[in-house]
Design a protein around this motif. Structure first.
Motif, PDB file in Angstrom:
ATOM      1  N   THR A  42      15.708  31.010  38.985  1.00 55.03           N
ATOM      2  CA  THR A  42      15.579  31.744  40.239  1.00 55.03           C
ATOM      3  C   THR A  42      15.340  33.225  39.970  1.00 55.03           C
ATOM      4  O   THR A  42      16.035  33.840  39.164  1.00 55.03           O
ATOM      5  CB  THR A  42      16.849  31.588  41.081  1.00 55.03           C
ATOM      6  OG1 THR A  42      17.026  30.211  41.404  1.00 55.03           O
ATOM      7  CG2 THR A  42      16.750  32.384  42.369  1.00 55.03           C
ATOM      8  N   GLN A  46      11.185  33.588  43.956  1.00 57.66           N
ATOM      9  CA  GLN A  46      10.797  32.199  43.667  1.00 57.66           C
ATOM     10  C   GLN A  46      12.020  31.380  43.267  1.00 57.66           C
ATOM     11  O   GLN A  46      12.796  31.807  42.402  1.00 57.66           O
ATOM     12  CB  GLN A  46       9.757  32.168  42.549  1.00 57.66           C
ATOM     13  CG  GLN A  46       9.279  30.764  42.194  1.00 57.66           C
ATOM     14  CD  GLN A  46       8.148  30.774  41.178  1.00 57.66           C
ATOM     15  OE1 GLN A  46       7.326  31.680  41.154  1.00 57.66           O
ATOM     16  NE2 GLN A  46       8.099  29.762  40.327  1.00 57.66           N
ATOM     17  N   ARG A  92       7.541  22.404  41.221  1.00 55.76           N
ATOM     18  CA  ARG A  92       7.024  23.593  40.537  1.00 55.76           C
ATOM     19  C   ARG A  92       5.648  23.984  41.069  1.00 55.76           C
ATOM     20  O   ARG A  92       5.382  25.160  41.356  1.00 55.76           O
ATOM     21  CB  ARG A  92       6.975  23.361  39.040  1.00 55.76           C
ATOM     22  CG  ARG A  92       5.999  24.283  38.291  1.00 55.76           C
ATOM     23  CD  ARG A  92       6.350  25.760  38.353  1.00 55.76           C
ATOM     24  NE  ARG A  92       7.284  26.067  37.309  1.00 55.76           N
ATOM     25  CZ  ARG A  92       6.917  26.250  36.028  1.00 55.76           C
ATOM     26  NH1 ARG A  92       5.660  26.163  35.674  1.00 55.76           N
ATOM     27  NH2 ARG A  92       7.824  26.511  35.134  1.00 55.76           N
ATOM     28  N   HIS A  95       5.798  25.607  44.412  1.00 54.63           N
ATOM     29  CA  HIS A  95       6.248  26.993  44.317  1.00 54.63           C
ATOM     30  C   HIS A  95       5.128  27.907  43.830  1.00 54.63           C
ATOM     31  O   HIS A  95       4.968  29.037  44.306  1.00 54.63           O
ATOM     32  CB  HIS A  95       7.453  27.097  43.379  1.00 54.63           C
ATOM     33  CG  HIS A  95       8.701  26.485  43.943  1.00 54.63           C
ATOM     34  ND1 HIS A  95       9.822  26.226  43.173  1.00 54.63           N
ATOM     35  CD2 HIS A  95       9.004  26.065  45.194  1.00 54.63           C
ATOM     36  CE1 HIS A  95      10.761  25.686  43.941  1.00 54.63           C
ATOM     37  NE2 HIS A  95      10.285  25.585  45.170  1.00 54.63           N
ATOM     38  N   GLN A  98       2.640  28.505  46.693  1.00 53.63           N
ATOM     39  CA  GLN A  98       3.171  29.428  47.693  1.00 53.63           C
ATOM     40  C   GLN A  98       3.201  30.853  47.151  1.00 53.63           C
ATOM     41  O   GLN A  98       2.841  31.813  47.857  1.00 53.63           O
ATOM     42  CB  GLN A  98       4.571  29.004  48.155  1.00 53.63           C
ATOM     43  CG  GLN A  98       4.735  27.555  48.578  1.00 53.63           C
ATOM     44  CD  GLN A  98       3.684  27.069  49.545  1.00 53.63           C
ATOM     45  OE1 GLN A  98       3.359  27.718  50.532  1.00 53.63           O
ATOM     46  NE2 GLN A  98       3.114  25.889  49.255  1.00 53.63           N
ATOM     47  N   HIS A  99       3.627  31.009  45.897  1.00 50.01           N
ATOM     48  CA  HIS A  99       3.763  32.353  45.327  1.00 50.01           C
ATOM     49  C   HIS A  99       2.398  33.009  45.142  1.00 50.01           C
ATOM     50  O   HIS A  99       2.195  34.183  45.496  1.00 50.01           O
ATOM     51  CB  HIS A  99       4.518  32.295  44.000  1.00 50.01           C
ATOM     52  CG  HIS A  99       5.147  33.593  43.618  1.00 50.01           C
ATOM     53  ND1 HIS A  99       6.178  33.690  42.712  1.00 50.01           N
ATOM     54  CD2 HIS A  99       4.888  34.870  44.007  1.00 50.01           C
ATOM     55  CE1 HIS A  99       6.519  34.956  42.579  1.00 50.01           C
ATOM     56  NE2 HIS A  99       5.746  35.687  43.343  1.00 50.01           N
ATOM     57  N   LEU A 122      10.398  32.775  49.652  1.00 51.59           N
ATOM     58  CA  LEU A 122       9.785  31.455  49.518  1.00 51.59           C
ATOM     59  C   LEU A 122      10.824  30.421  49.917  1.00 51.59           C
ATOM     60  O   LEU A 122      11.723  30.085  49.145  1.00 51.59           O
ATOM     61  CB  LEU A 122       9.321  31.237  48.068  1.00 51.59           C
ATOM     62  CG  LEU A 122       8.235  30.181  47.801  1.00 51.59           C
ATOM     63  CD1 LEU A 122       7.747  30.273  46.351  1.00 51.59           C
ATOM     64  CD2 LEU A 122       8.694  28.770  48.095  1.00 51.59           C
ATOM     65  N   VAL A 127       6.928  30.187  54.013  1.00 55.12           N
ATOM     66  CA  VAL A 127       7.006  31.425  53.234  1.00 55.12           C
ATOM     67  C   VAL A 127       6.921  32.573  54.227  1.00 55.12           C
ATOM     68  O   VAL A 127       6.203  32.486  55.237  1.00 55.12           O
ATOM     69  CB  VAL A 127       5.850  31.519  52.225  1.00 55.12           C
ATOM     70  CG1 VAL A 127       6.042  32.723  51.305  1.00 55.12           C
ATOM     71  CG2 VAL A 127       5.745  30.237  51.404  1.00 55.12           C
ATOM     72  N   GLY A 198       7.011  35.936  38.394  1.00 57.84           N
ATOM     73  CA  GLY A 198       6.979  34.544  38.827  1.00 57.84           C
ATOM     74  C   GLY A 198       5.897  33.737  38.137  1.00 57.84           C
ATOM     75  O   GLY A 198       5.153  34.235  37.296  1.00 57.84           O
ATOM     76  N   HIS A 200       2.475  31.241  38.446  1.00 53.72           N
ATOM     77  CA  HIS A 200       1.301  31.088  39.293  1.00 53.72           C
ATOM     78  C   HIS A 200       0.334  30.114  38.625  1.00 53.72           C
ATOM     79  O   HIS A 200       0.310  30.001  37.390  1.00 53.72           O
ATOM     80  CB  HIS A 200       0.602  32.434  39.496  1.00 53.72           C
ATOM     81  CG  HIS A 200       1.485  33.504  40.030  1.00 53.72           C
ATOM     82  ND1 HIS A 200       1.610  33.742  41.377  1.00 53.72           N
ATOM     83  CD2 HIS A 200       2.318  34.379  39.408  1.00 53.72           C
ATOM     84  CE1 HIS A 200       2.467  34.734  41.562  1.00 53.72           C
ATOM     85  NE2 HIS A 200       2.922  35.137  40.383  1.00 53.72           N
TER      86      HIS A 200
END
Length: 249
Positions: A42, A46, A92, A95, A98-99, A122, A127, A198, A200
């Motif tokens: 964490t 994210q 994963r 995430h 979204q990120h 998130l 989001v 984070g 991607h």
């Protein structure tokens, strides 16, 4: 930091590592520390990854005192030597979609309206970004969404680069970075340069699509709610079901 597996290759789903130590928190949670890991802890807005170490479920991952602790179900002492890690890839990749989508939409608001994002969350369903403006019109929201989806359709690469504080001036960053020492940049060429820790995907096309769902006033800013990727399809399916139920009634 740069040697961590989730930074070396964010698309890696499985890995092998060695157990460095095990431990138990004061609240009874048992954890494992590994020689390296593809599990993201964490941080930076994210959420953590889940998955398995051998056949043991990993239910939380946190970075504490410069080590990454994998919290597991069961007895941590049963894990020793070399272990095989497998990520819950659906979680994963969601995430990452979204990120990356947040980076794209945030950059679109900056490019079009010089409207900066001041916070990001998130959630499990949506989001949100808080934008430092008094209001956003329907036309502005539509324009930012269209620009973001254009960047996605162009399938631009999403690159990462580690730099020093002295090298920061060489990059047109969207906002000042809050960290010192080694700094990780996430770059969408000719569109967005941003310090970020984070994970991607490797290209904007992986985000698939962005859909803005709504806005609300929040502490002097405007909070924009949106979804990306597979969540767009889930949102459409949910709304179709609700409309069908309303029509029947």
């Amino acid at each position: 930091m740069k040697e961590l597996l989730y930074y070396q290759d964010a698309m890696q789903r499985e890995f092998t590592a060695t157990v460095v130590r095990t431990g138990i928190e004061d609240d009874g949670r048992q954890y494992v520390v590994l020689s390296n890991t593809a599990f993201y802890p964490t941080g930076g807005g994210q959420p953590y990854d889940t998955g398995t170490l051998n056949n043991t479920n990993v239910i939380d991952v946190e970075k504490i005192n410069e080590e990454i602790r994998h919290y597991i179900e069961g007895d941590a002492s049963t894990l020793s030597g070399e272990v095989h890690g497998t990520l819950n890839w659906q979680r994963r990749f969601d995430h990452m979609q979204q990120h990356a989508g947040q980076h794209i939409l945030t950059a679109a608001f900056v490019e079009l309206f010089d409207a900066q994002t001041v916070s990001f969350h998130l959630g499990s369903e949506q989001v949100t970004i808080d934008i430092a403006v008094d209001s956003l019109s329907k036309e502005q929201l539509a324009a930012a969404e269209a620009r973001a989806n254009d960047i996605i359709l162009e399938n631009r690469p999403i690159e990462t680069k580690w730099i020093t504080e002295q090298e920061l001036s060489n990059y047109n960053l969207r906002k000042e970075v809050a960290v010192t020492g080694e700094i990780r940049l996430v770059i969408i060429p000719d569109f967005d340069y941003n310090g970020c820790g984070g994970t991607h995907p490797t290209s904007t096309g992986h985000v698939s699509a962005i859909k803005i769902l709504g806005t609300e006033k929040m502490k002097g800013n405007v909070r924009v709610s949106f979804v990306c990727g597979q969540r767009v399809l889930a949102e459409l399916a949910m709304r179709k079901t609700v409309l069908a139920d309303v029509a029947k009634q």
